[in-house]
Write a protein that holds these residues in place. Structure first.
Motif, PDB file in Angstrom:
ATOM      1  N   GLN A  34       1.550   3.563  -3.344  1.00  0.00           N
ATOM      2  CA  GLN A  34       0.986   4.918  -3.336  1.00  0.00           C
ATOM      3  C   GLN A  34       2.084   5.963  -3.500  1.00  0.00           C
ATOM      4  O   GLN A  34       1.880   7.004  -4.116  1.00  0.00           O
ATOM      5  CB  GLN A  34       0.157   5.128  -2.074  1.00  0.00           C
ATOM      6  N   ALA A  70       8.659  16.477   1.022  1.00  0.00           N
ATOM      7  CA  ALA A  70       8.992  15.102   0.627  1.00  0.00           C
ATOM      8  C   ALA A  70      10.307  14.670   1.292  1.00  0.00           C
ATOM      9  O   ALA A  70      10.420  13.546   1.781  1.00  0.00           O
ATOM     10  CB  ALA A  70       9.099  15.000  -0.887  1.00  0.00           C
ATOM     11  N   ARG A  83       0.842  -1.218   0.000  1.00  0.00           N
ATOM     12  CA  ARG A  83       0.000   0.000   0.000  1.00  0.00           C
ATOM     13  C   ARG A  83       0.868   1.256   0.000  1.00  0.00           C
ATOM     14  O   ARG A  83       0.714   2.137  -0.846  1.00  0.00           O
ATOM     15  CB  ARG A  83      -0.914  -0.012   1.241  1.00  0.00           C
ATOM     16  N   ASN A 101       9.776  13.820   4.915  1.00  0.00           N
ATOM     17  CA  ASN A 101       9.042  12.560   5.044  1.00  0.00           C
ATOM     18  C   ASN A 101       9.910  11.358   4.645  1.00  0.00           C
ATOM     19  O   ASN A 101       9.807  10.274   5.215  1.00  0.00           O
ATOM     20  CB  ASN A 101       7.780  12.651   4.162  1.00  0.00           C
ATOM     21  N   GLU A 125      11.475  12.309 -11.491  1.00  0.00           N
ATOM     22  CA  GLU A 125      10.265  11.804 -10.819  1.00  0.00           C
ATOM     23  C   GLU A 125       9.835  10.482 -11.466  1.00  0.00           C
ATOM     24  O   GLU A 125       9.414   9.553 -10.771  1.00  0.00           O
ATOM     25  CB  GLU A 125       9.092  12.790 -10.896  1.00  0.00           C
ATOM     26  N   LYS A 176      -4.433   5.154  -3.664  1.00  0.00           N
ATOM     27  CA  LYS A 176      -4.379   6.616  -3.691  1.00  0.00           C
ATOM     28  C   LYS A 176      -3.039   7.101  -4.234  1.00  0.00           C
ATOM     29  O   LYS A 176      -2.125   6.306  -4.452  1.00  0.00           O
ATOM     30  CB  LYS A 176      -4.522   7.132  -2.256  1.00  0.00           C
ATOM     31  N   SER A 209      -2.196  13.748  -2.079  1.00  0.00           N
ATOM     32  CA  SER A 209      -3.169  14.834  -2.243  1.00  0.00           C
ATOM     33  C   SER A 209      -2.570  16.056  -2.956  1.00  0.00           C
ATOM     34  O   SER A 209      -3.262  16.736  -3.712  1.00  0.00           O
ATOM     35  CB  SER A 209      -3.673  15.265  -0.863  1.00  0.00           C
ATOM     36  N   LYS A 240       7.365   2.976   9.045  1.00  0.00           N
ATOM     37  CA  LYS A 240       7.507   4.420   9.284  1.00  0.00           C
ATOM     38  C   LYS A 240       8.424   4.602  10.492  1.00  0.00           C
ATOM     39  O   LYS A 240       8.368   3.817  11.446  1.00  0.00           O
ATOM     40  CB  LYS A 240       6.128   5.044   9.586  1.00  0.00           C
ATOM     41  N   ASN A 279      -3.047   4.163  10.488  1.00  0.00           N
ATOM     42  CA  ASN A 279      -1.950   3.240  10.155  1.00  0.00           C
ATOM     43  C   ASN A 279      -0.648   3.486  10.912  1.00  0.00           C
ATOM     44  O   ASN A 279       0.225   2.610  10.939  1.00  0.00           O
ATOM     45  CB  ASN A 279      -1.641   3.336   8.653  1.00  0.00           C
ATOM     46  N   MET A 307      -0.461  19.248   4.528  1.00  0.00           N
ATOM     47  CA  MET A 307      -1.338  18.066   4.474  1.00  0.00           C
ATOM     48  C   MET A 307      -0.637  16.840   3.891  1.00  0.00           C
ATOM     49  O   MET A 307      -1.097  15.719   4.047  1.00  0.00           O
ATOM     50  CB  MET A 307      -2.577  18.366   3.626  1.00  0.00           C
ATOM     51  N   GLY A 343      -0.030  13.715   5.977  1.00  0.00           N
ATOM     52  CA  GLY A 343      -1.129  12.859   6.398  1.00  0.00           C
ATOM     53  C   GLY A 343      -1.910  13.483   7.536  1.00  0.00           C
ATOM     54  O   GLY A 343      -1.571  14.556   8.029  1.00  0.00           O
ATOM     55  N   SER A 398      -4.787   9.087  12.532  1.00  0.00           N
ATOM     56  CA  SER A 398      -4.057   8.289  11.555  1.00  0.00           C
ATOM     57  C   SER A 398      -4.180   6.802  11.901  1.00  0.00           C
ATOM     58  O   SER A 398      -3.568   6.334  12.855  1.00  0.00           O
ATOM     59  CB  SER A 398      -2.571   8.709  11.558  1.00  0.00           C
ATOM     60  N   ASN A 442       3.201  11.274  11.655  1.00  0.00           N
ATOM     61  CA  ASN A 442       2.864  12.359  10.716  1.00  0.00           C
ATOM     62  C   ASN A 442       3.111  13.723  11.370  1.00  0.00           C
ATOM     63  O   ASN A 442       3.657  14.630  10.746  1.00  0.00           O
ATOM     64  CB  ASN A 442       1.383  12.251  10.296  1.00  0.00           C
TER      65      ASN A 442
HETATM   66  N1  BYC Z   1      -2.492  12.200   0.283  1.00  0.00           N
HETATM   67  O1  BYC Z   1      -2.970   6.369   8.523  1.00  0.00           O
HETATM   68  P1  BYC Z   1      -2.356   7.404   7.642  1.00  0.00           P
HETATM   69  C1  BYC Z   1       6.648  13.390  -3.647  1.00  0.00           C
HETATM   70  C2  BYC Z   1      -4.055   8.395   3.315  1.00  0.00           C
HETATM   71  S1  BYC Z   1       5.746  11.973  -3.603  1.00  0.00           S
HETATM   72  C3  BYC Z   1      -3.214  11.112  -0.033  1.00  0.00           C
HETATM   73  O2  BYC Z   1      -1.587   8.476   8.291  1.00  0.00           O
HETATM   74  P2  BYC Z   1       0.038   6.274   6.468  1.00  0.00           P
HETATM   75  C4  BYC Z   1       6.952  14.056  -4.904  1.00  0.00           C
HETATM   76  C5  BYC Z   1      -3.247   7.167   3.668  1.00  0.00           C
HETATM   77  O3  BYC Z   1      -2.679   6.568   2.513  1.00  0.00           O
HETATM   78  C6  BYC Z   1       4.771  12.185  -2.143  1.00  0.00           C
HETATM   79  N2  BYC Z   1      -3.538  10.163   0.875  1.00  0.00           N
HETATM   80  O4  BYC Z   1      -1.505   6.656   6.506  1.00  0.00           O
HETATM   81  C7  BYC Z   1       6.705  13.435  -6.120  1.00  0.00           C
HETATM   82  C8  BYC Z   1      -4.285   6.331   4.336  1.00  0.00           C
HETATM   83  O5  BYC Z   1      -5.165   5.742   3.384  1.00  0.00           O
HETATM   84  P3  BYC Z   1      -5.105   4.168   2.980  1.00  0.00           P
HETATM   85  C9  BYC Z   1       4.265  10.902  -1.636  1.00  0.00           C
HETATM   86  C10 BYC Z   1      -3.092  10.331   2.132  1.00  0.00           C
HETATM   87  O6  BYC Z   1       0.269   5.478   5.242  1.00  0.00           O
HETATM   88  C11 BYC Z   1       6.892  14.139  -7.313  1.00  0.00           C
HETATM   89  C12 BYC Z   1      -5.154   7.343   5.066  1.00  0.00           C
HETATM   90  O7  BYC Z   1      -4.963   8.566   4.373  1.00  0.00           O
HETATM   91  N3  BYC Z   1       5.064  10.458  -0.533  1.00  0.00           N
HETATM   92  O8  BYC Z   1       6.884  13.821  -2.607  1.00  0.00           O
HETATM   93  O9  BYC Z   1       0.462   5.686   7.778  1.00  0.00           O
HETATM   94  C13 BYC Z   1       7.309  15.464  -7.280  1.00  0.00           C
HETATM   95  C14 BYC Z   1      -4.807   7.498   6.545  1.00  0.00           C
HETATM   96  O10 BYC Z   1      -3.489   8.076   6.727  1.00  0.00           O
HETATM   97  C15 BYC Z   1      -2.325  11.430   2.512  1.00  0.00           C
HETATM   98  C16 BYC Z   1       4.885   9.254   0.009  1.00  0.00           C
HETATM   99  O11 BYC Z   1       4.050   8.511  -0.440  1.00  0.00           O
HETATM  100  C17 BYC Z   1      -2.040  12.398   1.534  1.00  0.00           C
HETATM  101  N4  BYC Z   1      -1.316  13.501   1.806  1.00  0.00           N
HETATM  102  O12 BYC Z   1       0.775   7.684   6.346  1.00  0.00           O
HETATM  103  C18 BYC Z   1       7.587  16.060  -6.053  1.00  0.00           C
HETATM  104  C19 BYC Z   1       5.799   8.896   1.151  1.00  0.00           C
HETATM  105  N5  BYC Z   1      -2.031  11.317   3.821  1.00  0.00           N
HETATM  106  O13 BYC Z   1      -3.783   3.968   2.278  1.00  0.00           O
HETATM  107  C20 BYC Z   1       7.394  15.374  -4.873  1.00  0.00           C
HETATM  108  C21 BYC Z   1       5.532   7.537   1.733  1.00  0.00           C
HETATM  109  C22 BYC Z   1      -2.602  10.192   4.243  1.00  0.00           C
HETATM  110  O14 BYC Z   1      -5.139   3.406   4.276  1.00  0.00           O
HETATM  111  N6  BYC Z   1       4.290   7.474   2.426  1.00  0.00           N
HETATM  112  N7  BYC Z   1      -3.246   9.600   3.237  1.00  0.00           N
HETATM  113  O15 BYC Z   1      -6.274   3.956   2.092  1.00  0.00           O
HETATM  114  C23 BYC Z   1       4.136   7.828   3.733  1.00  0.00           C
HETATM  115  O16 BYC Z   1       5.055   8.284   4.393  1.00  0.00           O
HETATM  116  C24 BYC Z   1       2.790   7.601   4.358  1.00  0.00           C
HETATM  117  O17 BYC Z   1       2.066   6.714   3.557  1.00  0.00           O
HETATM  118  C25 BYC Z   1       1.978   8.890   4.613  1.00  0.00           C
HETATM  119  C26 BYC Z   1       0.595   8.489   5.197  1.00  0.00           C
HETATM  120  C27 BYC Z   1       2.684   9.767   5.620  1.00  0.00           C
HETATM  121  C28 BYC Z   1       1.738   9.651   3.310  1.00  0.00           C
END
Ligand code: BYC
Length: 306
Positions: free
Chosen positions: A40, A132, A36, A135, A75, A106, A109, A217, A207, A196, A199, A205, A221
């Motif tokens: 995403q 980014a 997931r 994070n 990217e 997803k 956002s 993680k 997860n 935002m 997250g 949150s 957040n």
């Molecule tokens: N947008 O329990 P939570 C970049 C969802 S790329 C959409 O806190 P988690 C870049 C979340 O998925 C940027 N959805 O979740 C690229 C969950 O839904 P599901 C991307 C969001 O996973 C090109 C629900 O809300 N970076 O920077 O523990 C050009 C509950 O949230 C958002 C990453 O993907 C959001 N903002 O924490 C320039 C980094 N926030 O999946 C730049 C890796 C939350 O259960 N990902 N949701 O249906 C992470 O670090 C984590 O997945 C998150 C969310 C901090 C984003």
């Protein structure tokens, strides 16, 4: 040969901050959470090419065009490393693409906001890539080996992206009143959506706790959002822009900035498909995927001959 063959060894490895590798035994929930998050993340990189890509043909000089082209290509590369890391968990690229296009997975956002001004290219580099980096640097130490190794390279490139954005904005701030106004207007639009990106607040949150216990993680957040604000405020001062938050002020007791809360109902709307550009982003991605069908067919036919 797997090194980890049972739950006890898995838990001890995660507790010791060592890596889990693709052939190791892992709980199904761990695998699902990784698929997931990594998928995403990959989708975000690919969709994230669109808002800035829209300016490649309109960049104001050859130098700016070359920089922007390189950044947008990076990217795409990030998306590919991440899809490859995800495939080590037993899903195919085609399945992941289907999940994006069908709306089952997803993407961030932030990429559902428009980029009507050239200053947005700089603001995305500064704020969006800055967020980014906050994070993603901790994700270099994530417990799953292929994801952490992909993140190391991605973070190096993100730091170039952030600096090019800041340099672009600095150049505009040294320009005319009109250019300065363009930068401020862009920062006003992107500030809250950037917050935002981290997250929902920790209390909302679902997860975070499980993902932290598994070492997927490394920070919550809210911790990362605070780190981003603390890093960005002095940069805004050096740039000469105002961040649009009346509650933003240094708190000497905490040794950190206090700041206001984004409109969390907006995040919910944007994530559920009702942001300003969701339909446009998905339509563009679907069209690009359909236009690329002949490439996939040719590659498969070629691979079949060998
Ligand atoms: N947008 O329990 P939570 C970049 C969802 S790329 C959409 O806190 P988690 C870049 C979340 O998925 C940027 N959805 O979740 C690229 C969950 O839904 P599901 C991307 C969001 O996973 C090109 C629900 O809300 N970076 O920077 O523990 C050009 C509950 O949230 C958002 C990453 O993907 C959001 N903002 O924490 C320039 C980094 N926030 O999946 C730049 C890796 C939350 O259960 N990902 N949701 O249906 C992470 O670090 C984590 O997945 C998150 C969310 C901090 C984003």
């Amino acid at each position: 040969m797997p090194v980890i063959e049972d739950e006890a060894t898995f838990e001890a490895t995660v507790a010791g901050n060592d890596r889990i590798e693709p052939r190791d035994w892992m709980p199904e929930g761990y695998r699902r959470t990784l698929v997931r998050q990594i998928a995403q993340h990959a989708h975000s990189e690919i969709i994230g090419m669109q808002p800035e890509g829209a300016w490649i043909g309109r960049a104001p000089s050859l130098r700016r065009k070359a920089i922007l082209l390189a950044k947008v290509q990076d990217e795409a590369g990030h998306g590919l490393y991440l899809y490859s890391a995800c495939e080590t968990l037993g899903v195919t690229r085609a399945e992941l693409t289907d999940m994006l296009l069908s709306g089952k997975q997803k993407y961030s956002s932030i990429f559902n906001y428009p980029t009507p001004s050239y200053a947005d290219v700089g603001t995305i580099g500064w704020l969006v890539d800055g967020a980014a980096i906050c994070n993603q640097v901790p994700l270099c130490r994530t417990s799953y080996g292929p994801y952490g190794r992909a993140m190391i390279r991605i973070c190096k490139e993100e730091s170039f992206h952030q600096r090019q954005g800041y340099e672009l904005l600095m150049t505009m701030m040294r320009g005319t009143d009109e250019q300065r106004a363009m930068v401020q207007e862009s920062v006003d639009r992107f500030w809250w959506p950037s917050l935002m990106m981290f997250g929902p607040p920790d209390v909302e949150s679902p997860n975070t706790a499980r993902s932290m216990a598994w070492g997927i993680k490394r920070n919550t957040n809210d911790e990362l959002r605070q780190r981003f604000v603390d890093m960005t405020v002095p940069q805004a001062e050096a740039l000469g822009v105002t961040l649009p938050d009346p509650d933003l002020r240094w708190n000497p007791d905490r040794g950190a900035y206090d700041f206001g809360q984004p409109d969390w109902s907006e995040l919910k709307r944007v994530v559920s498909g009702e942001g300003p550009c969701n339909a446009e982003r998905m339509a563009h991605r679907t069209r690009a995927h359909e236009d690329g069908a002949w490439v996939r067919e040719a590659a498969a036919a070629y691979a079949g001959q060998r």
